[in-house]
Scaffold this motif. Structure first.
Motif, mmCIF file in Angstrom:
data_model
loop_
_atom_site.group_PDB
_atom_site.id
_atom_site.type_symbol
_atom_site.label_atom_id
_atom_site.label_comp_id
_atom_site.label_asym_id
_atom_site.label_seq_id
_atom_site.Cartn_x
_atom_site.Cartn_y
_atom_site.Cartn_z
ATOM 1 N N VAL A 1 0.732 -1.304 0.041
ATOM 2 C CA VAL A 1 -0.120 0.036 0.010
ATOM 3 C C VAL A 1 0.981 1.292 0.065
ATOM 4 N N ILE A 2 0.352 2.246 -0.891
ATOM 5 C CA ILE A 2 1.082 3.498 -1.066
ATOM 6 C C ILE A 2 -0.221 4.590 -1.024
ATOM 7 N N ALA A 3 -0.164 5.366 0.072
ATOM 8 C CA ALA A 3 -1.050 6.446 0.220
ATOM 9 C C ALA A 3 -0.886 7.652 0.192
ATOM 10 N N TYR A 4 -1.687 8.605 -0.327
ATOM 11 C CA TYR A 4 -1.371 10.132 -0.717
ATOM 12 C C TYR A 4 -2.542 10.924 -0.115
ATOM 13 N N ASP A 5 -2.363 12.204 0.590
ATOM 14 C CA ASP A 5 -3.128 13.174 0.737
ATOM 15 C C ASP A 5 -2.378 14.356 0.835
ATOM 16 N N LEU A 6 -3.264 15.487 0.383
ATOM 17 C CA LEU A 6 -2.434 16.820 0.709
ATOM 18 C C LEU A 6 -2.360 16.991 2.296
ATOM 19 N N HIS A 7 -3.320 16.733 3.004
ATOM 20 C CA HIS A 7 -3.096 17.267 4.548
ATOM 21 C C HIS A 7 -2.279 16.091 5.085
ATOM 22 N N GLU A 8 -1.232 16.881 5.733
ATOM 23 C CA GLU A 8 -0.170 15.865 6.553
ATOM 24 C C GLU A 8 -0.697 15.252 7.673
ATOM 25 N N SER A 9 -1.698 15.809 8.318
ATOM 26 C CA SER A 9 -2.592 15.194 9.635
ATOM 27 C C SER A 9 -3.080 13.902 9.072
ATOM 28 N N ARG A 10 -3.503 13.890 8.122
ATOM 29 C CA ARG A 10 -4.245 12.780 7.446
ATOM 30 C C ARG A 10 -3.249 11.587 6.995
ATOM 31 N N VAL A 11 -2.139 11.943 6.623
ATOM 32 C CA VAL A 11 -1.000 11.125 5.904
ATOM 33 C C VAL A 11 -0.320 10.551 7.507
ATOM 34 N N MET B 1 -1.845 9.833 10.169
ATOM 35 C CA MET B 1 -2.615 8.698 10.841
ATOM 36 C C MET B 1 -2.353 7.249 10.310
ATOM 37 N N LEU B 2 -1.793 7.209 9.110
ATOM 38 C CA LEU B 2 -1.494 5.937 8.737
ATOM 39 C C LEU B 2 0.074 5.481 8.914
ATOM 40 N N LYS B 3 0.830 6.657 9.615
ATOM 41 C CA LYS B 3 2.290 6.023 9.769
ATOM 42 C C LYS B 3 2.270 5.070 11.118
ATOM 43 N N GLY B 4 3.221 4.247 11.147
ATOM 44 C CA GLY B 4 3.167 3.209 12.105
ATOM 45 C C GLY B 4 2.543 1.835 11.927
ATOM 46 N N GLU B 5 1.776 2.032 10.761
ATOM 47 C CA GLU B 5 1.009 0.809 10.190
ATOM 48 C C GLU B 5 1.640 -0.111 8.945
ATOM 49 N N ASN B 6 2.866 0.483 8.967
ATOM 50 C CA ASN B 6 3.497 -0.257 7.745
ATOM 51 C C ASN B 6 3.056 0.096 6.383
ATOM 52 N N ILE B 7 2.472 1.338 6.372
ATOM 53 C CA ILE B 7 1.817 1.984 5.066
ATOM 54 C C ILE B 7 2.552 3.275 4.830
ATOM 55 N N LYS B 8 3.150 3.268 3.546
ATOM 56 C CA LYS B 8 3.902 4.195 2.999
ATOM 57 C C LYS B 8 3.021 5.383 2.710
ATOM 58 N N ALA B 9 3.032 6.454 3.397
ATOM 59 C CA ALA B 9 2.113 7.547 3.090
ATOM 60 C C ALA B 9 2.737 8.729 2.889
ATOM 61 N N PHE B 10 2.339 9.768 1.909
ATOM 62 C CA PHE B 10 2.958 10.844 1.533
ATOM 63 C C PHE B 10 2.065 12.102 1.236
ATOM 64 N N SER B 11 2.405 13.166 1.635
ATOM 65 C CA SER B 11 1.669 14.470 1.593
ATOM 66 C C SER B 11 2.212 15.178 0.108
ATOM 67 N N SER B 12 3.332 14.592 -0.234
ATOM 68 C CA SER B 12 3.914 15.206 -1.512
ATOM 69 C C SER B 12 3.701 14.216 -2.769
ATOM 70 N N VAL B 13 3.256 14.726 -3.938
ATOM 71 C CA VAL B 13 3.233 13.777 -4.993
ATOM 72 C C VAL B 13 4.520 13.240 -5.388
ATOM 73 N N GLU B 14 5.374 14.278 -5.340
ATOM 74 C CA GLU B 14 6.734 13.739 -5.770
ATOM 75 C C GLU B 14 7.394 12.566 -5.006
ATOM 76 N N GLU B 15 7.321 12.529 -3.698
ATOM 77 C CA GLU B 15 7.525 11.591 -2.811
ATOM 78 C C GLU B 15 7.030 10.179 -3.140
ATOM 79 N N MET B 16 5.567 10.577 -3.243
ATOM 80 C CA MET B 16 4.780 9.234 -3.581
ATOM 81 C C MET B 16 5.144 8.798 -5.047
#
Length: 334
Positions: A160-170, A172-187
């Motif tokens: 799973v790779i996840a993306y959202d503009l809001h850092e706070s929402r990103v 929320m998924l940290k620590g669950e072995n989910i790669k989540a990003f608020s930057s399109v470039e990083e995603m």
């Protein structure tokens, strides 16, 4: 009984008659304990309520107070999760067909069970994506639905790779072995690395906003013959050149699964044969309850804000503020 409605772009609490079970042998009458506010869907309903009264809500749970004569799987006093308008709303009492509820075990927190409708929608979206074990799924948009999809996909051992503009929402998924990003470039870099530049197997678009540049961009993120799945309220505006170049598959996920909007399945409460339609919207609600019971997913972050019924209108206004980053709230019924 009291019920919450949208009227002239405002939220109101009105009095209405208690639903009657007479003549409905395949229904149960439920005293609502919790219902869930879904900001995306209910914002749209609210904005379209000028000069009319529209009922709100579609995911809830409560206690069975009366059963129709054909009901055998639950009894008075049991707790059930239920899903699907016009049977499930922000109402004190609900009259629900047997195809649209699932029994809630004692070990499951009632507040978590109230998310059953949203859980069914998330599960159905992943089924539509037709992913296999180990494939890469990109989740774009981390509102409550995107969050649930990401958590369930992770529980199913997808990459799973996840993306959202809001850092706070990103976060929320940290620590669950989910790669989540608020930057399109990083995603995009994560997609490149994780897939060895081949591209993701599927992108699930869980954002709103009708026309979105993401419908163009997401085709760059998938592999040849990959899939783009529309889950949110987005117009399917995909450029032919990119679709043709990758022979991409465009899929649309409709609500909680087979049975939705079918009057025979819902109003008449006639289930589809299990051997031919393995996963209906009702069985998807059951599967969400299983995931919660077995602690396969953690949804506690979504149930931290609870508002009493009488205070719901003002809380709706805050939650439906487009600048709000709150994912959802539960309404409690005494």
């Amino acid at each position: 009984m009291k019920r919450i409605v949208a009227h002239n772009k405002k939220i109101e609490i009105i009095e209405d008659e208690l639903p009657k079970l007479a003549g409905k042998p395949s229904y149960v009458l439920i005293k609502t304990l919790y219902s869930v506010i879904s900001p995306g869907t209910e914002l749209t309903i609210l904005s379209n309520s000028e000069n009319k009264q529209v009922h709100l809500g579609y995911s809830a749970m409560g206690e069975v107070v009366e059963c129709g004569s054909d009901i055998t799987d639950v009894k008075k006093g049991d707790l059930v999760a239920c899903y699907g308008a016009p049977y499930v709303h922000h109402d004190e009492y609900l009259l629900v067909p047997k195809t649209l509820y699932a029994k809630v075990p004692d070990s499951v927190d009632p507040k978590e069970a109230a998310l059953g409708g949203l859980g069914a929608i998330a599960i159905h979206a992943l089924r539509i994506a037709k992913l296999q074990f180990g494939e890469t799924a990109v989740i774009v948009g981390l509102g409550v639905l995107g969050q649930l999809i990401a958590k369930i996909a992770n529980a199913a051992a997808y990459n799973v790779i996840a993306y959202d503009l809001h850092e706070s929402r990103v976060e929320m998924l940290k620590g669950e072995n989910i790669k989540a990003f608020s930057s399109v470039e990083e995603m995009e870099e994560a997609i490149r690395v994780e897939t060895k530049s081949r591209g993701a197997d599927a992108v699930l678009l869980c954002t709103g906003g009708k026309r979105s540049p993401l419908t163009h961009e997401c085709l760059k993120w998938i592999r040849t013959k990959g899939k783009a799945v529309i889950v949110g309220d987005i117009e399917p505006d995909f450029p032919r050149s990119l679709m043709f170049g990758k022979e991409a598959e465009l899929l649309i996920s409709r609500a909680g699964g087979p049975g939705r909007y079918d009057s025979v399945y819902e109003r008449e409460a006639i289930d589809y044969p299990y051997e031919y339609v393995r996963w209906t919207e009702g069985r998807n609600v059951e599967e969400y309850i299983r995931l919660i019971k077995e602690k396969r997913i953690d949804v506690r972050a979504f149930i931290s804000e609870v508002v009493e019924l009488e205070d719901a209108p003002k809380e709706f206004e805050k939650l439906l503020d487009k600048e709000s980053t709150t994912l959802t709230q539960l309404i409690h019924y005494k």
